[in-house]
Design an enzyme around this catalytic site. Structure first.
Site, PDB file in Angstrom:
ATOM      1  N   GLU A 150       0.841  -1.210   0.000  1.00 14.44           N
ATOM      2  CA  GLU A 150       0.000   0.000   0.000  1.00 14.44           C
ATOM      3  C   GLU A 150       0.872   1.254   0.000  1.00 14.44           C
ATOM      4  O   GLU A 150       1.962   1.245   0.547  1.00 14.44           O
ATOM      5  CB  GLU A 150      -0.927  -0.009   1.221  1.00 14.44           C
ATOM      6  CG  GLU A 150      -0.244  -0.242   2.582  1.00 14.44           C
ATOM      7  CD  GLU A 150       0.274   1.008   3.252  1.00 14.44           C
ATOM      8  OE1 GLU A 150      -0.075   2.120   2.821  1.00 14.44           O
ATOM      9  OE2 GLU A 150       1.035   0.859   4.230  1.00 14.44           O
ATOM     10  N   PHE A 151       0.339   2.314  -0.616  1.00  9.56           N
ATOM     11  CA  PHE A 151       1.038   3.610  -0.616  1.00  9.56           C
ATOM     12  C   PHE A 151       0.062   4.677  -0.138  1.00  9.56           C
ATOM     13  O   PHE A 151      -0.070   5.741  -0.733  1.00  9.56           O
ATOM     14  CB  PHE A 151       1.578   3.917  -2.021  1.00  9.56           C
ATOM     15  CG  PHE A 151       2.509   2.855  -2.537  1.00  9.56           C
ATOM     16  CD1 PHE A 151       3.817   2.775  -2.081  1.00  9.56           C
ATOM     17  CD2 PHE A 151       2.072   1.901  -3.446  1.00  9.56           C
ATOM     18  CE1 PHE A 151       4.676   1.773  -2.525  1.00  9.56           C
ATOM     19  CE2 PHE A 151       2.915   0.893  -3.903  1.00  9.56           C
ATOM     20  CZ  PHE A 151       4.230   0.830  -3.437  1.00  9.56           C
ATOM     21  N   PHE A 250       7.497  16.443  -0.490  1.00  9.13           N
ATOM     22  CA  PHE A 250       8.325  15.894   0.597  1.00  9.13           C
ATOM     23  C   PHE A 250       9.604  16.682   0.821  1.00  9.13           C
ATOM     24  O   PHE A 250      10.658  16.134   1.120  1.00  9.13           O
ATOM     25  CB  PHE A 250       8.592  14.388   0.370  1.00  9.13           C
ATOM     26  CG  PHE A 250       7.445  13.560   0.854  1.00  9.13           C
ATOM     27  CD1 PHE A 250       6.222  13.646   0.229  1.00  9.13           C
ATOM     28  CD2 PHE A 250       7.561  12.741   1.963  1.00  9.13           C
ATOM     29  CE1 PHE A 250       5.127  12.931   0.687  1.00  9.13           C
ATOM     30  CE2 PHE A 250       6.465  12.023   2.440  1.00  9.13           C
ATOM     31  CZ  PHE A 250       5.253  12.126   1.793  1.00  9.13           C
ATOM     32  N   GLY A 254      10.603  19.973   8.927  1.00  6.71           N
ATOM     33  CA  GLY A 254       9.714  19.757  10.064  1.00  6.71           C
ATOM     34  C   GLY A 254      10.487  19.243  11.264  1.00  6.71           C
ATOM     35  O   GLY A 254      11.727  19.218  11.258  1.00  6.71           O
ATOM     36  N   GLY A 258       7.618  11.042  11.545  1.00  5.66           N
ATOM     37  CA  GLY A 258       7.073  10.058  12.486  1.00  5.66           C
ATOM     38  C   GLY A 258       6.044   9.214  11.762  1.00  5.66           C
ATOM     39  O   GLY A 258       6.086   9.073  10.546  1.00  5.66           O
ATOM     40  N   CYS A 261       4.819   4.320   9.653  1.00  7.53           N
ATOM     41  CA  CYS A 261       5.535   3.710   8.524  1.00  7.53           C
ATOM     42  C   CYS A 261       6.995   4.128   8.386  1.00  7.53           C
ATOM     43  O   CYS A 261       7.881   3.279   8.432  1.00  7.53           O
ATOM     44  CB  CYS A 261       4.785   4.005   7.235  1.00  7.53           C
ATOM     45  SG  CYS A 261       3.234   3.111   7.160  1.00  7.53           S
TER      46      CYS A 261
HETATM   47  C1  UDX Z   1      -0.696  -1.248   8.344  1.00  9.69           C
HETATM   48  C2  UDX Z   1       0.149  -2.418   7.876  1.00  9.69           C
HETATM   49  O1  UDX Z   1      -0.488  -3.599   8.097  1.00  9.69           O
HETATM   50  C3  UDX Z   1       1.524  -2.311   8.375  1.00  9.69           C
HETATM   51  O2  UDX Z   1       2.296  -3.407   7.978  1.00  9.69           O
HETATM   52  C4  UDX Z   1       2.034  -1.081   7.747  1.00  9.69           C
HETATM   53  O3  UDX Z   1       3.386  -0.916   7.956  1.00  9.69           O
HETATM   54  C5  UDX Z   1       1.265   0.087   8.259  1.00  9.69           C
HETATM   55  O4  UDX Z   1      -0.056  -0.060   7.948  1.00  9.69           O
HETATM   56  P1  UDX Z   1      -2.136  -0.331  10.250  1.00  9.69           P
HETATM   57  O5  UDX Z   1      -3.354  -0.535   9.431  1.00  9.69           O
HETATM   58  O6  UDX Z   1      -1.662   1.051  10.457  1.00  9.69           O
HETATM   59  O7  UDX Z   1      -0.943  -1.238   9.664  1.00  9.69           O
HETATM   60  O8  UDX Z   1      -2.216  -1.113  11.632  1.00  9.69           O
HETATM   61  P2  UDX Z   1      -3.286  -1.035  12.763  1.00  9.69           P
HETATM   62  O9  UDX Z   1      -4.079   0.223  12.646  1.00  9.69           O
HETATM   63  O10 UDX Z   1      -2.550  -1.384  13.994  1.00  9.69           O
HETATM   64  O11 UDX Z   1      -4.271  -2.231  12.375  1.00  9.69           O
HETATM   65  C6  UDX Z   1      -3.994  -3.571  12.434  1.00  9.69           C
HETATM   66  C7  UDX Z   1      -5.306  -4.286  12.750  1.00  9.69           C
HETATM   67  O12 UDX Z   1      -5.141  -5.677  12.580  1.00  9.69           O
HETATM   68  C8  UDX Z   1      -5.791  -4.061  14.187  1.00  9.69           C
HETATM   69  O13 UDX Z   1      -7.106  -3.570  14.176  1.00  9.69           O
HETATM   70  C9  UDX Z   1      -5.710  -5.471  14.817  1.00  9.69           C
HETATM   71  O14 UDX Z   1      -6.713  -5.693  15.770  1.00  9.69           O
HETATM   72  C10 UDX Z   1      -5.850  -6.344  13.604  1.00  9.69           C
HETATM   73  N1  UDX Z   1      -5.315  -7.709  13.743  1.00  9.69           N
HETATM   74  C11 UDX Z   1      -4.082  -7.909  14.229  1.00  9.69           C
HETATM   75  C12 UDX Z   1      -6.098  -8.788  13.334  1.00  9.69           C
HETATM   76  O15 UDX Z   1      -7.218  -8.609  12.887  1.00  9.69           O
HETATM   77  N2  UDX Z   1      -5.579 -10.041  13.435  1.00  9.69           N
HETATM   78  C13 UDX Z   1      -4.347 -10.281  13.934  1.00  9.69           C
HETATM   79  O16 UDX Z   1      -3.936 -11.461  13.992  1.00  9.69           O
HETATM   80  C14 UDX Z   1      -3.568  -9.181  14.342  1.00  9.69           C
HETATM   81  C1  UDX Z   2       3.665   7.073   4.441  1.00  9.54           C
HETATM   82  C2  UDX Z   2       3.834   7.018   2.925  1.00  9.54           C
HETATM   83  O1  UDX Z   2       3.881   8.357   2.404  1.00  9.54           O
HETATM   84  C3  UDX Z   2       2.707   6.247   2.280  1.00  9.54           C
HETATM   85  O2  UDX Z   2       2.945   6.127   0.887  1.00  9.54           O
HETATM   86  C4  UDX Z   2       2.551   4.861   2.912  1.00  9.54           C
HETATM   87  O3  UDX Z   2       3.621   4.007   2.516  1.00  9.54           O
HETATM   88  C5  UDX Z   2       2.475   4.954   4.429  1.00  9.54           C
HETATM   89  O4  UDX Z   2       3.560   5.747   4.934  1.00  9.54           O
HETATM   90  P1  UDX Z   2       2.213   8.431   6.193  1.00  9.54           P
HETATM   91  O5  UDX Z   2       3.058   7.773   7.236  1.00  9.54           O
HETATM   92  O6  UDX Z   2       0.739   8.419   6.349  1.00  9.54           O
HETATM   93  O7  UDX Z   2       2.501   7.804   4.750  1.00  9.54           O
HETATM   94  O8  UDX Z   2       2.647   9.956   6.126  1.00  9.54           O
HETATM   95  P2  UDX Z   2       3.558  10.888   5.205  1.00  9.54           P
HETATM   96  O9  UDX Z   2       2.705  11.924   4.603  1.00  9.54           O
HETATM   97  O10 UDX Z   2       4.422  10.109   4.289  1.00  9.54           O
HETATM   98  O11 UDX Z   2       4.464  11.612   6.329  1.00  9.54           O
HETATM   99  C6  UDX Z   2       5.362  10.870   7.129  1.00  9.54           C
HETATM  100  C7  UDX Z   2       6.114  11.806   8.061  1.00  9.54           C
HETATM  101  O12 UDX Z   2       6.965  12.676   7.333  1.00  9.54           O
HETATM  102  C8  UDX Z   2       5.206  12.718   8.899  1.00  9.54           C
HETATM  103  O13 UDX Z   2       5.729  12.832  10.210  1.00  9.54           O
HETATM  104  C9  UDX Z   2       5.269  14.042   8.176  1.00  9.54           C
HETATM  105  O14 UDX Z   2       5.016  15.152   9.004  1.00  9.54           O
HETATM  106  C10 UDX Z   2       6.707  14.026   7.697  1.00  9.54           C
HETATM  107  N1  UDX Z   2       6.922  14.884   6.510  1.00  9.54           N
HETATM  108  C11 UDX Z   2       6.326  14.572   5.326  1.00  9.54           C
HETATM  109  C12 UDX Z   2       7.764  15.998   6.617  1.00  9.54           C
HETATM  110  O15 UDX Z   2       8.315  16.297   7.688  1.00  9.54           O
HETATM  111  N2  UDX Z   2       7.970  16.762   5.500  1.00  9.54           N
HETATM  112  C13 UDX Z   2       7.405  16.472   4.286  1.00  9.54           C
HETATM  113  O16 UDX Z   2       7.657  17.206   3.320  1.00  9.54           O
HETATM  114  C14 UDX Z   2       6.549  15.346   4.210  1.00  9.54           C
END
Ligand code: UDX
Ligand code: UDX
Length: 459
Positions: A150-151, A250, A254, A258, A261
């Site tokens: 996913e992106f 990007f 900042g 954080g 990901c």
């Molecule tokens: C996702 C991706 O899965 C992760 O690898 C990526 O790096 C970031 O995005 P995210 O959707 O942010 O993770 O995770 P989270 O919001 O923690 O959701 C995971 C969900 O999976 C939770 O609701 C948890 O309850 C559920 N889960 C976990 C299951 O349903 N089955 C399991 O065995 C473990």
């Molecule tokens: C990221 C990827 O962009 C997305 O494709 C997917 O792989 C999940 O991870 P996300 O973590 O939701 O998405 O946020 P993103 O917008 O990428 O920002 C990540 C961090 O970088 C944030 O803390 C943001 O504040 C910081 N950031 C981003 C900067 O400091 N400066 C920038 O120009 C862009």
């Protein structure tokens, strides 16, 4: 197609809704029964713009249902997406135990010919390994495993799903390729499809996030140089970003990146590099630099505002970026920790992320408005680029405060507006502004000027 989603988190929920919009019939499962109960009651457990509306519409159309029964969810599915979390292990590699557990849980209920699609971010080789796990559990190799990273950026995840710049499909056999092609068929005319092996798909995901994080780390380093060399990082970012080889996104300086990901994925990328005998020194340096920046900017608040134990700091913004309630690895958490270690009282505000932050922040005062947070504060630090903060009444903020230092760690405000409100503006990558007489005395050299930092009182 009949699709099951395992995991109703940020990624699983958004992807389920998106796949339903594409016309598929989706059953979304989560092992957290309470989460499923909330979803069935029409409640969206996360803040993601536009998601509630899409989920409601797809449920109405009958294309999206939630189930806490895993066998029911996967039994009839042509494709089963795994979107469970993949947290960091202590050595920086990732903990794949949720993936493995999910694979083993669904294995007995899969119909022959089903395709398991790994959506979670996983290290290279995981999809193949999961394939082996499932085949052993079933006693026959009659299902396939594919990778479809996913992106989705939090805050614009729905749009990112529905209008992607590319779709990466990693498959190692014809059947799973055909199923993935069918899933994204309605988008294929408009969106480039990168069809490759599962290993390449897994590597693409990590390389993409590492590269984007490198851009942020780079511009943050340039911001520091601008501060010392009387430059302006925004002018530099615009000047380099218009070169299409660099690109303008990007490049916003900042307080360090954080989220769920970038920190985790860059750590996993370096751990994989070390494990494979192909170290990734650029990303290793990036990680160290990002940690340093989070702490350094926090310390700068204490030193530049000349704060002493017992004084108060208001922190505006806890989410790791705007338009999300996610506080995972948010630089604001590091800031609060450093401030508390310095003996300061911390008052916090965030328009969306206070509920998510409560379990991870202790000993702070939770405030309903930015002005309540700023009440009698000796300094204010803006950590998240919320629209609400951009249009903040700075004069009102100044009146509420005790001190006069505004640390604008997202460069939200024009310096003139902050100064006009009677506040001292500390922003990122901009020349350090001091009174003209002092500038002349030191020939305008910012490093020397720091020695005569403006007093922290108002007026
Ligand atoms: C996702 C991706 O899965 C992760 O690898 C990526 O790096 C970031 O995005 P995210 O959707 O942010 O993770 O995770 P989270 O919001 O923690 O959701 C995971 C969900 O999976 C939770 O609701 C948890 O309850 C559920 N889960 C976990 C299951 O349903 N089955 C399991 O065995 C473990
Ligand atoms: C990221 C990827 O962009 C997305 O494709 C997917 O792989 C999940 O991870 P996300 O973590 O939701 O998405 O946020 P993103 O917008 O990428 O920002 C990540 C961090 O970088 C944030 O803390 C943001 O504040 C910081 N950031 C981003 C900067 O400091 N400066 C920038 O120009 C862009």
């Amino acid at each position: 197609m009949k699709i099951a989603m395992i995991g109703a988190g940020y990624v699983g929920l958004t992807t389920s809704a998106g796949l339903a919009v594409l016309g598929h019939s989706v059953i979304c499962h989560d092992s957290d029964k309470q989460r499923i109960a909330r979803l069935n009651a029409g409640e969206i457990p996360i803040y993601e713009p536009g998601l509630a509306e899409v989920v409601a519409a797809e449920r109405r159309h009958g294309r999206l249902v939630f189930s806490d029964d895993v066998a029911e969810a996967v039994g009839d599915a042509d494709a089963i997406f795994l979107a469970v979390g993949t947290p960091s292990a202590p050595d920086g590699s990732i903990d794949l135990s949720f993936i493995d557990a999910a694979a083993l849980t669904i294995a007995p209920s899969l119909k022959p010919g089903a395709v398991v699609v790994v959506k979670s971010t996983v290290v290279v080789g995981t999809s193949r390994r999961v394939n082996g796990l499932i085949a052993r559990k079933r006693g026959k190799p009659d299902v396939s495993v594919a990778s479809n990273p996913e992106f989705l950026r939090e805050g614009s995840a729905v749009k990112d799903f529905l209008e992607p710049e590319r779709i990466v499909i990693g498959t190692d056999d014809v059947r799973s390729r055909a199923v993935l092609d069918e899933i994204y068929r309605s988008m294929a005319e408009e969106v480039p499809i990168v069809a490759t092996t599962t290993r390449n798909a897994e590597l693409i995901k990590y390389a993409a996030n590492a590269f984007l994080a490198l851009k942020i780390g780079f511009i943050n380093d340039v911001a520091r140089l601008c501060e010392e060399a009387d430059g302006d990082v925004e002018a530099v970012a615009r000047g380099i970003g218009l070169d299409s080889r660099i690109g303008s996104s990007f490049l916003a300086a900042g307080p360090g990146f954080g989220g769920s990901c970038f920190p985790k994925d860059t750590r996993a990328f370096t751990a994989t590099g070390r494990r494979c005998g192909a170290p990734q020194p650029l990303v290793e340096a990036l990680l160290a630099g990002n940690e340093w920046r989070k702490t350094e900017l926090a310390r700068r608040v204490v030193t530049e505002a000349r704060l002493a134990p017992g004084m108060t700091v208001a922190v505006l913004g806890l989410a790791f970026k705007a338009e999300t309630d996610d506080v995972r690895e948010s630089p604001a958490l590091t800031l609060v920790e450093v401030l508390q270690q310095a003996g300061l009282s911390v008052r916090v505000h965030d328009p969306r992320a206070m509920e998510a932050a409560r379990p991870v922040l202790a000993g702070v005062e939770w405030c309903a408005t930015p002005f309540a947070a700023a009440h009698k504060a000796d300094a204010v630090v803006v950590m998240t680029e919320w629209q609400e903060y951009r249009s903040l009444d700075l004069k009102r903020l100044a009146r509420a405060m005790n001190g006069a230092m505004l640390f604008d760690y997202r460069n939200l405000f024009p310096s003139e507006a902050v100064t006009a409100a009677g506040l001292h503006h500390v922003s990122l990558g901009r020349p350090v502004r001091r009174p003209a007489a002092v500038q002349r005395m030191f020939g305008g050299r910012a490093a020397d000027l720091k020695a005569v930092a403006a007093p922290a009182s108002k007026g």
